[in-house]
Write a protein that holds these residues in place. Sequence first.
Motif: not given
Length: 232
Positions: A121-129, A136-146, A193-194, A203-209
Amino acid sequence: MFHRPFFASLIALGLASCSGDLSALDPAGPYAGAIANLWWIMLAGAGAILTLVLVLFGLVLFRPGFGRSLSVKGWMIAGGLFLPVPVLMALMTYGMAQGEYLIGAWQNEPVMARVEARGAMWRWDFRYPDVGSDVATVETLHIPAGGVVEVRVTSADVVHSFWIPRLAGKIDAVPGHTTVLRIKADVPGRYAGICAEYCGTGHAGMRFTVEAHTPETYRQKLTALTAEGPAP
């Protein structure tokens, strides 16, 4: 009395609602595309059943005596079984086929990257094992395309729901448990992403990119994040 501009505006509004960062009807990957196709097919099936009902209703209204050739029981069998069942069977078959496609794709396609997503509450954390425990990043998820990205989702407090409408379906983030979702972006770009599960006043502001990079740029970005140090 309604005029043409009114109907034109109504149609434009309907078409506009099918696109956008949070529209599941504007897919940017095969998994979201399968879900969007299923939605359109279900809409067509529902429209077909509605059309049949309206045609019968119109015949009863404008052709007196039309329905007298069938008994009440006959109408129940014809209207309740013979008309909707073929459409419903076709929809069920298509839905199961799409489900099998998604399961097969998840099992057969190689995973390009693995990430961990944690809702709190109220955010998203991301890690890249795959890169290192300190990336780690907060509220931004990095992925490879394709390529397929496996996201392992959990929660630090209450039940949340991880959803990137243009890339895949949603999955619950449950405290003490890890659920797995696979996403895929066809091309590099930014996606929204939401949290799709009500989780409190924020809840309404729990978004990420989501930032989808080319595989080479993705690695470079994660290397830069490593140099910057872990996210808070």
